[in-house]
Enzyme design. Structure first.
Site, PDB file in Angstrom:
ATOM      1  N   GLY A 268      38.906  35.412  39.100  1.00 41.12           N
ATOM      2  CA  GLY A 268      38.408  35.639  40.448  1.00 41.12           C
ATOM      3  C   GLY A 268      39.359  35.321  41.579  1.00 41.12           C
ATOM      4  O   GLY A 268      39.039  35.570  42.748  1.00 41.12           O
TER       5      GLY A 268
ATOM      6  N   GLY B 261      42.499  38.228  36.271  1.00 37.16           N
ATOM      7  CA  GLY B 261      42.863  39.634  36.128  1.00 37.16           C
ATOM      8  C   GLY B 261      43.656  40.061  37.349  1.00 37.16           C
ATOM      9  O   GLY B 261      44.876  40.187  37.333  1.00 37.16           O
ATOM     10  N   ARG B 262      42.935  40.210  38.465  1.00 34.68           N
ATOM     11  CA  ARG B 262      43.530  40.683  39.711  1.00 34.68           C
ATOM     12  C   ARG B 262      44.778  39.906  40.125  1.00 34.68           C
ATOM     13  O   ARG B 262      45.786  40.490  40.527  1.00 34.68           O
ATOM     14  CB  ARG B 262      42.481  40.583  40.821  1.00 34.68           C
ATOM     15  CG  ARG B 262      42.856  41.271  42.118  1.00 34.68           C
ATOM     16  CD  ARG B 262      41.855  40.912  43.217  1.00 34.68           C
ATOM     17  NE  ARG B 262      40.479  41.107  42.809  1.00 34.68           N
ATOM     18  CZ  ARG B 262      39.813  42.255  42.908  1.00 34.68           C
ATOM     19  NH1 ARG B 262      40.407  43.300  43.425  1.00 34.68           N
ATOM     20  NH2 ARG B 262      38.557  42.354  42.500  1.00 34.68           N
TER      21      ARG B 262
ATOM     22  N   ARG C  47      38.143  51.995  43.959  1.00 39.28           N
ATOM     23  CA  ARG C  47      37.697  50.804  44.699  1.00 39.28           C
ATOM     24  C   ARG C  47      37.223  51.098  46.130  1.00 39.28           C
ATOM     25  O   ARG C  47      36.200  50.566  46.553  1.00 39.28           O
ATOM     26  CB  ARG C  47      38.778  49.717  44.695  1.00 39.28           C
ATOM     27  CG  ARG C  47      39.087  49.171  43.290  1.00 39.28           C
ATOM     28  CD  ARG C  47      40.029  47.978  43.326  1.00 39.28           C
ATOM     29  NE  ARG C  47      39.384  46.792  43.843  1.00 39.28           N
ATOM     30  CZ  ARG C  47      39.631  46.241  45.021  1.00 39.28           C
ATOM     31  NH1 ARG C  47      40.533  46.754  45.837  1.00 39.28           N
ATOM     32  NH2 ARG C  47      38.980  45.176  45.408  1.00 39.28           N
TER      33      ARG C  47
ATOM     34  N   CYS D 243      34.971  66.504  45.719  1.00 35.74           N
ATOM     35  CA  CYS D 243      33.811  66.946  46.484  1.00 35.74           C
ATOM     36  C   CYS D 243      32.790  65.829  46.655  1.00 35.74           C
ATOM     37  O   CYS D 243      31.689  65.878  46.099  1.00 35.74           O
ATOM     38  CB  CYS D 243      33.192  68.152  45.799  1.00 35.74           C
ATOM     39  SG  CYS D 243      34.448  69.356  45.385  1.00 35.74           S
TER      40      CYS D 243
HETATM   41  C1  LIG Z   1      36.124  40.438  35.667  1.00 35.52           C
HETATM   42  C2  LIG Z   1      36.151  39.126  34.997  1.00 35.52           C
HETATM   43  C3  LIG Z   1      37.264  38.293  35.117  1.00 35.52           C
HETATM   44  C4  LIG Z   1      38.469  38.629  35.963  1.00 35.52           C
HETATM   45  O1  LIG Z   1      38.228  38.603  37.327  1.00 35.52           O
HETATM   46  P1  LIG Z   1      39.432  38.752  38.371  1.00 35.52           P
HETATM   47  O2  LIG Z   1      38.778  38.726  39.683  1.00 35.52           O
HETATM   48  O3  LIG Z   1      40.111  40.038  38.099  1.00 35.52           O
HETATM   49  O4  LIG Z   1      40.361  37.583  38.162  1.00 35.52           O
HETATM   50  C5  LIG Z   1      37.255  37.097  34.427  1.00 35.52           C
HETATM   51  N1  LIG Z   1      36.208  36.739  33.661  1.00 35.52           N
HETATM   52  C6  LIG Z   1      35.118  37.519  33.510  1.00 35.52           C
HETATM   53  C7  LIG Z   1      34.006  37.070  32.651  1.00 35.52           C
HETATM   54  C8  LIG Z   1      35.055  38.733  34.177  1.00 35.52           C
HETATM   55  O5  LIG Z   1      33.964  39.494  34.052  1.00 35.52           O
END
Ligand SMILES: *Cc1c(COP(=O)(O)O)cnc(C)c1O
Length: 404
Positions: free
Chosen positions: A233, A270-271, A307, A338
């Site tokens: 997150g 992730g991000r 997004r 479209c």
């Molecule tokens: C989507 C997700 C993440 C990654 O979130 P980011 O914001 O991309 O860091 C981590 N853990 C779980 C369980 C997720 O669903």
């Protein structure tokens, strides 16, 4: 990315060259940025050496995941497909955690057969299902329970996951019940408490609150978890004005937590690992004037980058060649699809643009290609990994015959 003699370059490669050689739209990733992100992430939390599991759903390109693996990360997956990709990329199953609210029996079976590190269960029914399968296999399976800490991540509503009204995790009452039910189980080894309160979090305070709720619940259960999985997150700056997550403060809060509850920490970013490494190079097909507004019609669309349409996310757009002349009009950058939501960004002014020129959509490494589709039967773009002066194709451009 920087301008060298007014020409935009990714590492040492000019965007113009990329478009000419590989066509558009093209997703380009910077290897140096990826490496730097991972090194920085590790450094921020070095004092307690966490297990860092890359959230595969943010980017599922097997070649990128292979690089991420080489840089030392494990994987957090949310489906059988993602688990397969992580294994294919060579990630050690001992470093794979499996999250998600609706894992099927088939997926749980597959995860057990692959001997992954941890399955994070998100409901009473799911943990019962895992026990049932484990019993049949005469195995003891390492399980985490995902707590819903009822913490507001203060992010976009659509990507908030830790409030009680969200479908994710288990509320504190059920959590306590499940720990008591399973702490002496023959087939379930309760290994971890996990949380994930949302995405694109830029304020450390929700994380502090989350840690407090975890401590509170840990005091209620008479059970010692070896691992605490704090999820991901961590937000990134999509523009210069946005504030930055204070990793120092988040780190301190975790240190404080660990002084109260000795355990190993897992992260699932992730991000923050992949987001700012990616750019989408796109060509202007047409420019259409409509009253006081100009529609800049691109060859990239919402199927390539969902997004903005999906949650109103803002991605900056910059030209591939810098020009001095500014046009003071509303410029709406749109795709050919479209749907009126197929619109990336509206800017009050932009440099004078012409048809066939190139623009770049920034910071699309996370939830860009992985959210992509073939809507309007558009082929998915080519993906390139750029390292210094080297360009490597890490996914070929899809052809119509691939899906017709
Ligand atoms: C989507 C997700 C993440 C990654 O979130 P980011 O914001 O991309 O860091 C981590 N853990 C779980 C369980 C997720 O669903």
């Amino acid at each position: 990315m920087k301008y060298i003699k007014k020409k935009l370059t990714i590492e040492n490669v000019k965007v113009d060259y990329i478009a000419k050689k590989y066509g558009t739209p093209a997703y380009c990733y910077s290897y140096s940025k990826l490496k730097r992100n991972i090194v920085n992430f590790k450094n921020n939390f070095r004092s307690f050496s966490p297990l860092i599991c890359f959230a595969v759903k943010s980017n599922t390109n097997v070649n990128l995941i292979r690089e991420i693996k080489k840089l030392g990360l494990g994987a957090d997956v949310v489906s059988m497909g993602e688990l397969m990709v992580a294994v294919k990329a060579g990630i050690n199953p001992k470093k794979i955690v499996f999250s998600g609210v609706g894992k099927t029996a088939e997926e749980i079976n597959y995860a057990i057969n692959k001997k992954i590190f941890l399955i994070n269960a998100e409901s009473e029914s799911e943990i019962n299902q895992i026990e049932k399968i484990a019993k049949l296999k005469r195995k003891k399976i390492k399980v985490g329970i995902r707590l819903n800490p009822n913490t507001d991540a203060k992010t976009l509503n659509q990507i908030s996951t830790g409030k009680k009204e969200n479908k994710f995790g288990i509320n504190s009452k059920t959590f306590v019940k499940l720990v008591n039910k399973y702490k002496k189980s023959k087939n379930i080894e309760l290994k971890c408490l996990s949380v994930h309160i949302g995405s694109q979090i830029l304020d450390h305070k929700p994380y502090e609150k989350m840690l407090k709720s975890i401590l509170k619940i840990l005091k209620k259960v008479e059970y010692k978890f070896e691992f605490i999985d704090l999820g991901g997150g961590m937000g990134i700056s999509y523009n210069d004005r946005q504030k930055k997550l204070d990793y120092g403060k988040y780190h301190l809060a975790i240190k404080k937590f660990l002084s109260n509850y000795k355990s190993k920490i897992i992260f699932e970013p992730g991000r923050s690992i992949i987001g700012n490494t990616g750019t989408l190079v796109s060509k202007i097909i047409y420019i259409k004037k409509s009253g006081k507004k100009k529609f800049i019609i691109l060859d990239a669309a919402m199927n390539d980058l969902m997004r903005p349409a999906l949650y109103g996310a803002i991605h900056n757009i910059i030209p591939s060649i810098k020009k001095a002349k500014i046009s003071k009009q509303n410029h709406e950058f749109v795709g050919p699809i479209c749907e009126s939501t197929d619109s990336f960004l509206t800017l009050k002014k932009f440099q004078e643009l012409r048809e066939n020129e190139l623009i770049v959509i920034c910071d699309v490494g996370a939830y860009g290609t992985s959210l992509g589709s073939n809507y309007n039967l558009r082929p998915k773009p080519i993906e390139l990994l750029i390292n210094g002066s080297k360009v490597k194709i890490i996914k070929k451009r899809q052809k119509h015959k691939d899906f017709i």
